[in-house]
Every structure is written in structure tokens, then in C-alpha cells.
Design an enzyme around this catalytic site. Structure first.
Site, PDB file in Angstrom:
ATOM      1  N   ARG A 240       0.855  -1.174   0.000  1.00 51.93           N
ATOM      2  CA  ARG A 240       0.000   0.000   0.000  1.00 51.93           C
ATOM      3  C   ARG A 240       0.898   1.233   0.000  1.00 51.93           C
ATOM      4  O   ARG A 240       2.002   1.209   0.558  1.00 51.93           O
ATOM      5  CB  ARG A 240      -0.899   0.042   1.247  1.00 51.93           C
ATOM      6  N   GLU A 269      -3.334   7.865  -3.944  1.00 47.81           N
ATOM      7  CA  GLU A 269      -3.858   7.382  -5.230  1.00 47.81           C
ATOM      8  C   GLU A 269      -5.361   7.605  -5.341  1.00 47.81           C
ATOM      9  O   GLU A 269      -6.058   7.557  -4.327  1.00 47.81           O
ATOM     10  CB  GLU A 269      -3.493   5.893  -5.437  1.00 47.81           C
ATOM     11  N   HIS A 287      -1.931   0.701  -9.600  1.00 44.66           N
ATOM     12  CA  HIS A 287      -2.518  -0.280  -8.680  1.00 44.66           C
ATOM     13  C   HIS A 287      -3.146  -1.445  -9.463  1.00 44.66           C
ATOM     14  O   HIS A 287      -4.351  -1.702  -9.367  1.00 44.66           O
ATOM     15  CB  HIS A 287      -3.555   0.389  -7.762  1.00 44.66           C
TER      16      HIS A 287
HETATM   17  C1  GLV Z   1      -5.213  -5.011  -3.882  1.00 45.80           C
HETATM   18  O1  GLV Z   1      -4.508  -4.098  -3.619  1.00 45.80           O
HETATM   19  C2  GLV Z   1      -5.756  -5.900  -2.920  1.00 45.80           C
HETATM   20  O2  GLV Z   1      -5.609  -5.665  -1.704  1.00 45.80           O
HETATM   21  O3  GLV Z   1      -6.390  -6.893  -3.312  1.00 45.80           O
END
Ligand code: GLV
Length: 329
Positions: A240, A269, A287
Site C-alpha cells: 500500500r 492514489e 494499482h
Molecule cells: C489489492 O490491492 C488488494 O488488496 O487486493
């Protein structure tokens, strides 16, 4: 009998929507509108369940406005958008979508590692700009991946997947740091050696971050940790955004104190720190670590399974606060 009312917060694969529509009275959002917090709360307020995708904050304030709510199923393995203790207190089940995305996400961690080490994005931009007019011995020379030391910070399922790729595919010397040390069998399967956090940053040629985000994990990698790294090292973040102090990272990248970084996640983001955008030695992706067609479908289906299982009485597959179920039983 009335079907439970479900809000699906964002666009999802049509096959998963079809399944959900067979079981529930569904309010969908296939137009993928980004609702304000007030609008989201308003839509949630009459619902029995919700399909969330990781960006919707479920906290005490929202729960107070949604007295009917019984379950939120996240289509993500990470669930830092959930205040799980508040959900438990309100008797609302939380589920996430683990396992189905492990290998796809580990693939992406490795893709970013390789793109960063071998300067793929930077060299492609150069080519596309029409600047390539001759071969040169030192043109876009990067660093090696094979045989190098891979440091994995956060050795859960995805971290182990990255470690296995490095150890078995690229002959890397794998070290890791984790809240708790893995059992000997798992360490052997990943050919990974447990080290302190500081040793990981000091020894690794390539560091990959795969730990979950929590307040305690905020800026796990800041100026101090970056200062421990080799000047020739790379840093990849598929966890993250909040795990990394982006300004400290931009300082190091800009001053040549780090070879490069590969980032799939960002603090603000979808807004990206302009200092990162201005740097050439950083590979940036929006992401997408779990974004293969089959995996995104599997994640949506797992979230749907959790909702269907919960309301049918068969039980959810991947509950985060199963105490809520015991309390209801
Ligand atoms: C993506 O970032 C997830 O946590 O699945």
C-alpha cells in the site's frame, strides 16, 4: 420472501454481477461512478450487505448510518478500508479476497522488480521519443536480478510467492523480514533466510514490500530505511502507498542514492506525488498488481461467494471477524 438488499459500490465483472442478481435485490454501479462519501452513505443506509472494492471506508460513522447492514465483502485481499473492530462492535461481518490473487500479484512484484532493475520504462520512453540513434555500451545499463540478493519485507502468501520466484527462477539469495518468523518448512520452500529489518535493507540488492497497511505500518520505509540501502539497490512496493514516505524516496532517487523504484501503489492514489512523476528512475503502475482477467474474476467471485454464503446460511468463505458469526448463531 424478500431478497436481501445489496449495494455493489463499483463496476464488477458482469458474470459476478449476474450471480449476485440471482440471489439479491442488487443496486449496481456498472457505470463505475465515484460517489461522494455522503452519496455512498445514503445508498448504503438501506442495505443488508455491500460489495466493496477496497476504496470505500467502512467505519463507525458509516455503520451508525446503516443499521440494517450485516456484511461488507471486499474484492481485495487488503482491507485497510475496513475498521474491523468497529464492524465487529456493530455486528457487521467483514470479508476479504485472499489466495485467489497470490500468484498474479507475486508476478507483478517480480515484473516491477525486473522493470526497475533493467530500466525498462525509462528506455522505452527514450525509444518512443525517437531519441535512439545508436548503440552505446552504457546505454540504460542497470543492475542484475539473477544471483542478486532479494529482500522481501512482509512474508505472507504474496511475499512468499515473490521469494519463490526469486529463489527458484532467478537463483537469488533470498532474505526476509516479517512480524513473525516463518516455520522451517516454509522458509525452506522459499529458500529464504530470516533477518532483522535493518539487515534486510542493508544487504538486499532488491527490496520488495508486500506487507499489509495499518496505522502502525505507516511509513515503514522512510529516510532511515532508505539510508540503509545500497546506492545500487531497487525498491518495489506492491503493498500500500502509505508504507513508503514518498518524499524521502523521491529525495533518494533524485540524488542518486538509490538506483530505482517500482511502485504500484501510492499514498494519495489515484493522485501520484508529482515528484515521483518527474523522476525517470521510477516505474509507475496504477494499482494493477492483481489485474489479470482470470484473477479479477476470481476475486469478484470470491466476494460474491462470501455474500451468498453469508445470507444462505452456508457461511462465508473468508471472514475477517468470524466472532460476528458466532454471536449471531
Ligand atoms: C489489492 O490491492 C488488494 O488488496 O487486493
Amino acid at each position: 420472501m424478500q431478497k436481501p438488499k445489496i449495494l455493489i459500490a463499483r463496476a464488477i465483472p458482469p458474470a459476478a454481477l449476474e450471480r449476485l442478481a440471482g440471489h439479491f435485490d442488487v443496486e449496481a454501479n456498472q457505470a463505475d461512478e465515484l460517489w461522494s462519501r455522503a452519496e455512498f452513505t445514503e445508498r448504503m443506509s438501506g442495505k443488508d450487505g455491500a460489495f466493496t472494492t477496497g476504496g470505500e471506508r467502512i467505519d463507525a460513522e458509516l455503520l451508525a448510518a446503516c443499521p440494517r447492514l450485516r456484511i461488507c465483502a471486499n474484492m481485495a485481499v487488503g482491507y485497510n478500508n475496513f475498521d474491523v473492530p468497529a464492524m465487529t462492535a456493530a455486528g457487521v461481518l467483514a470479508t476479504n479476497a485472499p489466495d485467489v490473487l497470490t500468484e498474479t500479484t507475486a508476478d507483478m512484484g517480480f515484473a516491477l522488480l525486473m522493470a526497475t532493475a533493467r530500466r525498462i520504462s525509462e528506455s522505452e520512453a527514450y525509444l518512443r521519443a525517437g531519441l535512439w540513434n545508436k548503440w552505446r555500451y552504457d546505454m540504460f545499463t542497470g543492475t542484475d536480478v539473477h544471483g542478486a540478493t532479494l529482500g522481501v519485507l512482509g512474508m505472507g502468501r504474496i511475499g512468499q510467492g515473490v521469494a519463490r520466484r526469486g529463489a527458484h527462477g532467478f537463483g537469488m539469495n533470498v532474505i526476509y523480514h516479517n512480524r513473525s518468523r516463518l516455520d522451517a518448512q516454509t522458509e525452506a520452500a522459499c529458500k529464504a533466510r530470516y533477518v532483522s529489518k535493518e539487515a534486510l535493507f542493508r544487504e538486499a540488492d532488491h527490496v520488495v514490500l508486500v506487507l499489509p497497511y495499518s496505522k502502525e505500518a505507516h511509513h515503514t520505509v522512510g529516510a532511515t530505511e532508505i539510508g540503509w540501502m545500497k546506492r545500487t539497490a531497487t525498491l518495489v512496493n506492491i503493498g500500500r502507498g502509505g508504507l513508503v514516505d514518498e518524499n524521502a524516496l523521491a529525495d533518494a532517487l533524485g540524488e542518486g542514492r538509490l538506483l530505482g523504484a517500482g511502485l504500484d501503489v501510492f499514498e494519495g492514489e489515484p493522485t501520484v506525488n508529482p515528484r515521483l512523476l518527474a523522476l525517470k528512475n521510477v516505474v509507475l503502475t496504477p494499482h494493477i498488481a492483481s489485474a489479470s482477467v482470470p484473477t479479477r474474476l476470481a476475486m469478484a467471485n470470491l466476494a460474491a461467494d462470501n455474500l451468498i454464503g453469508f445470507f444462505s446460511g452456508a457461511g462465508p468463505k473468508t471472514p475477517l471477524n468470524p466472532d460476528v458469526l458466532n454471536r449471531r448463531a
